[in-house]
Write an enzyme that holds these catalytic residues in place. Structure first.
Site, PDB file in Angstrom:
ATOM      1  N   LYS A   1      72.187 -57.836   5.485  1.00 38.77           N
ATOM      2  CA  LYS A   1      70.841 -57.546   4.995  1.00 38.77           C
ATOM      3  C   LYS A   1      70.592 -56.024   4.992  1.00 38.77           C
ATOM      4  O   LYS A   1      71.379 -55.260   5.568  1.00 38.77           O
ATOM      5  CB  LYS A   1      69.816 -58.261   5.897  1.00 38.77           C
TER       6      LYS A   1
ATOM      7  N   TYR B   1      65.742 -68.164  -0.509  1.00 38.21           N
ATOM      8  CA  TYR B   1      64.979 -68.587   0.668  1.00 38.21           C
ATOM      9  C   TYR B   1      63.947 -69.654   0.319  1.00 38.21           C
ATOM     10  O   TYR B   1      62.957 -69.819   1.041  1.00 38.21           O
ATOM     11  CB  TYR B   1      64.316 -67.374   1.322  1.00 38.21           C
TER      12      TYR B   1
HETATM   13  P1  DAT Z   1      68.996 -68.173   9.747  1.00 37.42           P
HETATM   14  O1  DAT Z   1      69.004 -66.804   9.101  1.00 37.42           O
HETATM   15  O2  DAT Z   1      69.521 -68.108  11.160  1.00 37.42           O
HETATM   16  O3  DAT Z   1      69.654 -69.231   8.919  1.00 37.42           O
HETATM   17  P2  DAT Z   1      66.449 -69.368   8.950  1.00 37.42           P
HETATM   18  O4  DAT Z   1      67.129 -69.877   7.742  1.00 37.42           O
HETATM   19  O5  DAT Z   1      65.681 -70.345   9.786  1.00 37.42           O
HETATM   20  O6  DAT Z   1      67.461 -68.595   9.935  1.00 37.42           O
HETATM   21  O7  DAT Z   1      65.424 -68.214   8.532  1.00 37.42           O
HETATM   22  C1  DAT Z   1      65.785 -67.243   7.575  1.00 37.42           C
HETATM   23  C2  DAT Z   1      65.359 -65.892   8.070  1.00 37.42           C
HETATM   24  O8  DAT Z   1      63.946 -65.831   8.158  1.00 37.42           O
HETATM   25  C3  DAT Z   1      65.859 -65.553   9.475  1.00 37.42           C
HETATM   26  O9  DAT Z   1      67.145 -64.981   9.470  1.00 37.42           O
HETATM   27  C4  DAT Z   1      64.817 -64.581   9.956  1.00 37.42           C
HETATM   28  C5  DAT Z   1      63.552 -65.068   9.293  1.00 37.42           C
HETATM   29  N1  DAT Z   1      62.780 -65.957  10.190  1.00 37.42           N
HETATM   30  C6  DAT Z   1      63.062 -67.242  10.481  1.00 37.42           C
HETATM   31  N2  DAT Z   1      62.161 -67.771  11.317  1.00 37.42           N
HETATM   32  C7  DAT Z   1      61.274 -66.776  11.560  1.00 37.42           C
HETATM   33  C8  DAT Z   1      60.101 -66.668  12.367  1.00 37.42           C
HETATM   34  N3  DAT Z   1      59.650 -67.701  13.075  1.00 37.42           N
HETATM   35  N4  DAT Z   1      59.459 -65.468  12.369  1.00 37.42           N
HETATM   36  C9  DAT Z   1      59.899 -64.417  11.645  1.00 37.42           C
HETATM   37  N5  DAT Z   1      61.001 -64.463  10.874  1.00 37.42           N
HETATM   38  C10 DAT Z   1      61.676 -65.612  10.835  1.00 37.42           C
END
Ligand code: DAT
Ligand code: MG
Length: 149
Positions: free
Chosen positions: A9, A49
């Site tokens: 990123k 996303y």
């Molecule tokens: P990952 O990147 O481990 O697959 P994810 O798909 O649940 O995690 O979320 C995508 C991204 O979004 C993650 O890398 C960081 C951000 N994110 C996730 N949950 C969050 C939260 N509760 N608060 C802030 N950012 C968050």
């Protein structure tokens, strides 16, 4: 063979962690099959996303990932999707084990350095989203017989 999408990123690019991250996957034995530096468009970032649309952090997430150059990488190898998730560590770096990318190199959830596909289906979808067919290469590694029985 399995394939997964990694994204260094914009925070990882700014912090000069691209080489460190590529090196971990190369040394583990995964084969690099696609690589590019891109400032992600809002359209593709929103599709990428899409599962998080409507969540409180979604807008910040999309605006951060589109804020500057990011490195898009496809690695190939046995079990690469699941193993990459282990090498990346928990989403919140404060919960990531030492030895993982996030556990060694990050502290904040919104600056957790790297993305990795969470399943084979997600990997296929994400690779198709970010790369054209002619940007992903099938090639035979000289190390093949030393990595696989
Ligand atoms: P990952 O990147 O481990 O697959 P994810 O798909 O649940 O995690 O979320 C995508 C991204 O979004 C993650 O890398 C960081 C951000 N994110 C996730 N949950 C969050 C939260 N509760 N608060 C802030 N950012 C968050
Ligand atoms: Mg995810």
């Amino acid at each position: 063979m399995d394939r997964t999408l990694l994204i260094v990123k914009p925070d990882g690019v700014q912090r000069n962690l691209v080489g460190e991250i590529l090196s971990r996957w190369e040394k583990r034995g995964f084969k690099l099959v696609a690589l590019k530096l891109v400032v992600p468009s809002k359209e593709l970032a929103e599709q990428h996303y899409g599962e998080h649309k409507g969540k409180p952090f979604y807008d910040k997430l999309v605006s951060f990932i589109t804020s500057g150059p990011a490195v898009f990488i496809v690695f190939e190898g046995k079990g690469v999707v699941e193993t990459s998730r282990k090498m990346i560590g928990a989403t919140n770096p404060l919960n990531s084990e030492p030895g993982t990318v996030r556990g060694d190199l990050a502290v904040d959830m919104g600056r957790n350095v790297i993305h990795g596909s969470d399943s084979k289906d997600s990997a296929a979808r994400e690779i198709k989203l970010w790369f054209g067919d002619n940007e992903v290469f099938s090639w035979t590694s000289h190390s093949q017989a030393d990595l696989y029985e």
